[in-house]
Design a protein around this motif. Structure first.
Motif, PDB file in Angstrom:
ATOM      1  N   ALA A  47     -66.682  36.587 -89.159  1.00 51.76           N
ATOM      2  CA  ALA A  47     -67.009  38.010 -89.328  1.00 51.76           C
ATOM      3  C   ALA A  47     -66.941  38.764 -88.001  1.00 51.76           C
ATOM      4  O   ALA A  47     -66.413  39.885 -87.916  1.00 51.76           O
ATOM      5  CB  ALA A  47     -68.401  38.136 -89.949  1.00 51.76           C
ATOM      6  N   ILE A  48     -67.501  38.116 -86.946  1.00 50.81           N
ATOM      7  CA  ILE A  48     -67.457  38.770 -85.626  1.00 50.81           C
ATOM      8  C   ILE A  48     -66.009  38.929 -85.157  1.00 50.81           C
ATOM      9  O   ILE A  48     -65.606  39.965 -84.618  1.00 50.81           O
ATOM     10  CB  ILE A  48     -68.292  37.977 -84.619  1.00 50.81           C
ATOM     11  CG1 ILE A  48     -69.780  38.056 -84.994  1.00 50.81           C
ATOM     12  CG2 ILE A  48     -68.069  38.497 -83.212  1.00 50.81           C
ATOM     13  CD1 ILE A  48     -70.664  37.196 -84.122  1.00 50.81           C
ATOM     14  N   GLY A  49     -65.184  37.887 -85.358  1.00 54.31           N
ATOM     15  CA  GLY A  49     -63.778  37.964 -84.956  1.00 54.31           C
ATOM     16  C   GLY A  49     -63.018  39.050 -85.704  1.00 54.31           C
ATOM     17  O   GLY A  49     -62.239  39.806 -85.118  1.00 54.31           O
ATOM     18  N   ALA A  50     -63.239  39.129 -87.026  1.00 54.59           N
ATOM     19  CA  ALA A  50     -62.559  40.163 -87.809  1.00 54.59           C
ATOM     20  C   ALA A  50     -62.994  41.553 -87.375  1.00 54.59           C
ATOM     21  O   ALA A  50     -62.183  42.479 -87.255  1.00 54.59           O
ATOM     22  CB  ALA A  50     -62.845  39.954 -89.297  1.00 54.59           C
ATOM     23  N   GLY A  51     -64.278  41.715 -87.129  1.00 47.95           N
ATOM     24  CA  GLY A  51     -64.751  43.021 -86.662  1.00 47.95           C
ATOM     25  C   GLY A  51     -64.188  43.391 -85.310  1.00 47.95           C
ATOM     26  O   GLY A  51     -63.783  44.539 -85.080  1.00 47.95           O
ATOM     27  N   GLY A  52     -64.155  42.383 -84.397  1.00 51.31           N
ATOM     28  CA  GLY A  52     -63.571  42.680 -83.082  1.00 51.31           C
ATOM     29  C   GLY A  52     -62.101  43.034 -83.167  1.00 51.31           C
ATOM     30  O   GLY A  52     -61.622  43.960 -82.488  1.00 51.31           O
ATOM     31  N   PHE A  53     -61.351  42.294 -84.008  1.00 52.48           N
ATOM     32  CA  PHE A  53     -59.924  42.605 -84.173  1.00 52.48           C
ATOM     33  C   PHE A  53     -59.733  44.011 -84.753  1.00 52.48           C
ATOM     34  O   PHE A  53     -58.841  44.752 -84.348  1.00 52.48           O
ATOM     35  CB  PHE A  53     -59.279  41.566 -85.080  1.00 52.48           C
ATOM     36  CG  PHE A  53     -57.825  41.820 -85.346  1.00 52.48           C
ATOM     37  CD1 PHE A  53     -56.867  41.499 -84.401  1.00 52.48           C
ATOM     38  CD2 PHE A  53     -57.420  42.408 -86.541  1.00 52.48           C
ATOM     39  CE1 PHE A  53     -55.534  41.746 -84.644  1.00 52.48           C
ATOM     40  CE2 PHE A  53     -56.088  42.664 -86.778  1.00 52.48           C
ATOM     41  CZ  PHE A  53     -55.130  42.329 -85.822  1.00 52.48           C
ATOM     42  N   ALA A  54     -60.576  44.378 -85.720  1.00 55.87           N
ATOM     43  CA  ALA A  54     -60.469  45.715 -86.306  1.00 55.87           C
ATOM     44  C   ALA A  54     -60.741  46.796 -85.266  1.00 55.87           C
ATOM     45  O   ALA A  54     -60.053  47.822 -85.212  1.00 55.87           O
ATOM     46  CB  ALA A  54     -61.439  45.837 -87.485  1.00 55.87           C
TER      47      ALA A  54
END
Length: 336
Positions: A47-54
Motif C-alpha cells: 500500500a505504501i509503495g502504491a501510494g508513493g508511486f501514485a
C-alpha cells in the motif's frame, strides 16, 4: 555465593528454560519472529509503495502539463509576433508607390495584391486589372508582359524590364521566384518621359556642376560636350556601353559611339537648330537606343536610352549639346 547461584540456576530458569518451554508449548511462537512479522508487513508495504508511486506519477504528470502549457504559450506568442510582423510588412507594401502581385502555394494560385494600384494603373482601376495587360499597355508591350509572367510562373524565369503604358508613363516590372510561388512588382520608373526638365533647367542656367551631377546619377548613358562639340564628360553607364562596343577612352576624353560620317551628320544637324535633336541607334548585341541632344549654356550634353530587355527595346534618354555661338554684337553710336 548468591550471585553465582542466581546466575547459574535462577537466571537460567528465567531467561532460558521459561522461553523454551513456552515456544515448545505454543507452535506459533516456535515459528520465529521473522516470518510472522513479514506476513503482517507485506500488505502495508504494498500500500505504501502504491501510494508513493501514485504521488510520484502525479508530480511528474503535473510537471509535464505545466511544461506543455508553457510551450503552447510560447508558441502562441511567437505566432502572434510573426503575424504582427507580417501585418507591418503588408502595411509597408500597401503604403508604397508600387504594386506587388504574389502567387503562393498556400493560396492555390489565387493572386494577392499589395500596394497602390494608382501607382502604375490609370485612376479608378482595380488592382486585378494589372493581370489584364491589354487594358493598360499597348499591344506589343501587353503581349511581352504576358509572356514574361507566363515564363515566370511556369518555368521560373525571373525578369526585369521597362514598360510604356497607354497614358505615357514608364513602369519598371520585376518578376522573381518566391519559394513555391512567384512575385511581380510594378513601380513607376525613376526617370519618366518628362524627367528631362530638371536637367534642361540646370543646363539652361549654365550650372555645369549640376548638369554633371545629374548626368552622373542617370542609369542611362549620358554625356556632355563643349562649345566645339568635343566630349568632355560621360557618366559610368556611357563608359560601360562604350566598353561593350569595343571603344576605348577615359574620363577626360570619352570615346564617340558613332562612326565619323554619321557623327559629322549628327553634329551638323545639332548646329543647325537650338531644339533637341533625336537620333535612333541600334548597336549590335546592345539593343536599340534613342540619342537626344539639346543645347546647354556654356557646353553641351547628351544622353542615350537604356538597354531594352532581351534584344533591347528603344528607350529614351536626356542630354544636351552646346548651341551655336551667338553672333557678335555690333553697333555704332552717334551724337548730336
Amino acid at each position: 555465593m548468591a550471585p553465582d547461584t542466581v546466575r547459574r540456576h535462577r537466571g537460567f530458569a528465567a531467561l532460558v528454560a521459561a522461553p523454551l518451554t513456552l515456544m515448545t508449548a505454543v507452535p506459533a511462537l516456535a515459528q520465529g519472529f521473522v516470518p510472522a512479522n513479514l506476513g503482517g508487513i507485506a500488505p502495508l508495504a504494498v500500500a505504501i509503495g502504491a501510494g508513493g508511486f501514485a504521488l510520484i506519477a502525479m508530480a511528474v504528470l503535473r510537471t509535464l502539463l505545466a511544461d506543455g502549457r508553457a510551450a503552447r504559450q510560447r508558441a502562441a506568442e511567437q505566432i502572434a509576433d510573426l503575424r504582427a510582423m507580417v501585418d507591418e510588412y503588408e502595411n509597408l507594401l500597401s503604403g508604397s508607390r508600387e504594386l506587388t502581385v504574389l502567387w503562393t502555394g498556400q493560396a492555390q494560385g489565387v493572386p494577392r495584391f499589395l500596394g497602390q494600384a494608382s501607382a502604375v494603373l490609370p485612376a479608378g482601376r482595380q488592382p486585378q486589372s494589372v493581370l489584364n495587360p491589354h487594358s493598360w499597355l499597348p499591344g506589343g508591350e501587353a503581349t511581352r508582359l504576358a509572356g514574361l509572367i507566363e515564363n515566370l510562373r511556369v518555368h521560373g524565369h525571373a525578369f526585369a524590364t521597362s514598360l510604356a503604358t497607354l497614358d505615357g508613363r514608364l513602369v519598371r516590372a520585376n518578376g522573381w521566384v518566391l519559394g513555391d510561388g512567384a512575385a511581380l512588382r510594378l513601380r513607376p520608373a525613376f526617370l519618366q518621359p518628362d524627367a528631362d526638365q530638371p536637367l534642361e533647367t540646370a543646363a539652361g542656367g549654365g550650372d555645369m556642376p549640376s548638369v554633371r551631377a545629374i548626368l552622373r546619377l542617370l542609369s542611362k548613358p549620358a554625356f556632355l560636350r563643349d562649345a566645339e562639340d568635343r566630349l568632355i564628360y560621360a557618366n559610368p553607364a556611357y563608359h560601360a556601353l562604350a566598353k561593350a562596343l569595343g571603344h576605348e577612352g577615359d574620363d577626360g576624353a570619352p570615346p564617340e559611339l558613332l562612326d565619323g560620317k554619321r557623327l559629322a551628320g549628327h553634329l551638323a544637324a545639332c548646329r543647325a537648330t537650338s531644339e533637341p535633336v533625336c537620333l535612333r541607334l541600334t548597336f549590335p548585341g546592345q539593343g536599340a537606343y534613342e540619342l537626344v541632344e539639346f543645347p546647354v549654356t556654356g557646353g553641351g550634353g547628351g544622353g542615350g536610352g537604356g538597354r531594352g530587355g532581351g534584344g533591347g527595346g528603344a528607350a529614351r534618354g536626356a542630354g544636351g549639346r552646346s548651341p551655336p555661338p551667338p553672333p557678335p554684337v555690333t553697333g555704332n553710336s552717334t551724337s548730336s
